[in-house]
Scaffold this motif. Sequence first.
Motif: not given
Lengths: 452, 452
Positions: A42, A46-47, A272, A275-280
């Motif tokens: 998790e 997020r990174l 996508l 995961p959302y936050l890992a997508t540029p």
Amino acid sequence: MIKSPTISFDESAELLVKALGANNVADVSRVLQPLDVTETLEQLERLNTIERALAYRTLPKDRAIEVFERLDAALQADLVAGLQDSEVAEVFAGLSPDDRVALMDELPASVANRLILGLSEKERALTSTVLGYPQGAVGRYMSPEFVITHPELTVGETLARVRAQLDDAESVYTIPVTDAGRNLVGVVSLRDVLRADAAVFVSGIMKSPLSVPATQDAEEAARYCADAKVLVLPIVDAEERLVGILTVDDALQILEDAESEDAARAGGSEPLRRPYLATPVRSIVRARVVWLLVLALGATLTVQVIGAFEATLEQQVVLSLFIPLLIGTGGNTGNQAATTITRALALGDVRPKDVLRVFAREVRVGALLGLLLGTLGFTIAALAFSVPIGLVIGLTLLGVCTMAASIGGLMPLLGKAVKADPAVFSNPFISTFVDSTGLIIYFLIATSILGL
Amino acid sequence: MIKSPTISFDESAELLVKALGANNVADVSRVLQPLDVTETLEQLERLNTIERALAYRTLPKDRAIEVFERLDAALQADLVAGLQDSEVAEVFAGLSPDDRVALMDELPASVANRLILGLSEKERALTSTVLGYPQGAVGRYMSPEFVITHPELTVGETLARVRAQLDDAESVYTIPVTDAGRNLVGVVSLRDVLRADAAVFVSGIMKSPLSVPATQDAEEAARYCADAKVLVLPIVDAEERLVGILTVDDALQILEDAESEDAARAGGSEPLRRPYLATPVRSIVRARVVWLLVLALGATLTVQVIGAFEATLEQQVVLSLFIPLLIGTGGNTGNQAATTITRALALGDVRPKDVLRVFAREVRVGALLGLLLGTLGFTIAALAFSVPIGLVIGLTLLGVCTMAASIGGLMPLLGKAVKADPAVFSNPFISTFVDSTGLIIYFLIATSILGL
């Protein structure tokens, strides 16, 4: 979120970002140290790609391999680029054949080929069994490593087989039973094996097997596994020979991805793959822009329809006031129907052959909704403007709702019939067709009632 | 669909409807006879309530009980009304405690109370354990029947315990380990038990347990079970004592229902609680009408916004041509963002605390999309109409896309923060706010550029 470690998820996340920002490897490692595999995942998800590679490399070795296994294939591929060749070869060899194939699909062909050549002969053979099936087929997601037993063996012999293959088999809780020709003839659960006397023959306790062909669509097979509530679904080839098993956790993953795809497409974008936050940001834009353009292009039809009635509008500018309300209501009604039918198709509650039943139901639903909204619309518009305007609004709502619900209900079925994704097929069509047709209905009713 | 019996699914369905129409019980029974439980379910789920009760009563007794167990609770409740009291008592006693509680929630209180009084004392106690948790909590879905072992027992003793409870326990493939105070201290898989020597102590092979509290939201717990890829998730009370287990098939069912709900609400309707073809038309209307009314009510704001700019429109009727295109694009952009974030929230990829990160990303995504669409819109409108009109369209698209994506991204997070369903919260707000704000942006840009 669920367990209560000494520091919370959000605090870990914050500390991690701070440590990564400062390039402080010791601190990164300290934050990740107390986390279990799921929590580590998790946090990594997020990174961004570079931060993730950095954080990943601080993980202790066993956990690193477990974490790698559980990442989405797209994120695995991102990581591979940041690891050394020897590290990559090691994690690649540690993956199960189906996960290995999923990763290979994400990697440049040259990298994938190099990796597969580095495998042991046995692993290479297992991998190519899975690779042999087309993308999207359940054969791609199955595990070719399983324990089998035979009808003429005893329960005691079966248990010995299970014990001998505890380390290799993907699941030992449901054991396929095959005959001499490798044909699937039954299944026994480990529970039944433990319950029965060791001298009993497998033929005496086996149950008739559920199975799907390896070429079957993966989502359908996964749904079947879920609906049948089995932990393991045997996969067979065209000659009904057992070639693999689909485990419930792989089925869950397939369904989760399929549902992400359906949700994205229902909302008018491509899923996508990370995961959302890992997508540029540029990947998010790419996932949305084509859809927006298609929908906007479709909407130019509305410009033309209104253009055709421009003279009418010039006489009665008041008519333009209701345009967003009326086509909005049409669009909403159409979407409601399309969403319902798309989901019913995904769950197998409705089949393409049900087209007439669905149409008949949606015409009734749409007409009832139109009657309710139309009556309300008439009352309000008659009071606020005039009775003729009220009539135009009320009748338009009746017509638009009926048309939108029936078209909205048909489109996913039509999409499925032509082997397109029901949501992809429905969405632009409903926007374009329902909006333009709604406007035509509106202006025709307006011109005839207002005598323009 | 998947197996190939002598006659196809569609043929069976047709024969069944014909036999039911003719009230020919012998024929109904003949059609259902060769089907397995899953196929029988699929056929029953296509019938209306009366047909379903009729067909159900022709099933052989064991299959009837199995089929009943697997029906949705709402359909079970429909069936109960059509069965005799003794039949109902029998199927009720045959359900697992969690399924029994789900059915009780659907039944009139008097019927539910009568049924629970008819249970054996043990079953009544198990049922009330589950009933004790609030609706929506995972405690409602757990099974209170499980095998446990203790750290100081040996592997051989554990296996003997498993064998003794094969018939009662919901799952024996993951065995929770508790201490003297019933506190969960570990788990062992049956695989590890089979692998280890019989004399080894459980403390030597147990792993640290994942668990969730019984009061945890069921969807979150199910997602955790799926993400952790475990077959069994132990459920504990506030004192960390083991009270039940969530099995992966129950987790799958919870997720499937949650996803049906999300899909319905993303499409602007309430989820149907029965399969589509088994839902009466009036229930479908009911599931949709409230939403349509709320959305239409919101849309009256657009009537007022356009009304405020009526004078502008009278001068330049051409401006009304682009209304559907512009607000449609705004709505689509907003929906894309809202759908993405709603799904990311459901998957745990994004948390409410990420609000600033999400906002910053969506502003960038929206601005980029607006730039692309705006440039295209400017070019086309400048060629087809005039450069000033092109400028109005292009700039409006830029503004509307940026505004819509950022609002669309924020709404699900805001919804989650106030403990509302993100989709329910977002949908009407986006339609209303984005449409009206989009129109205001449009008319303000138009009046200033065209000098109206």
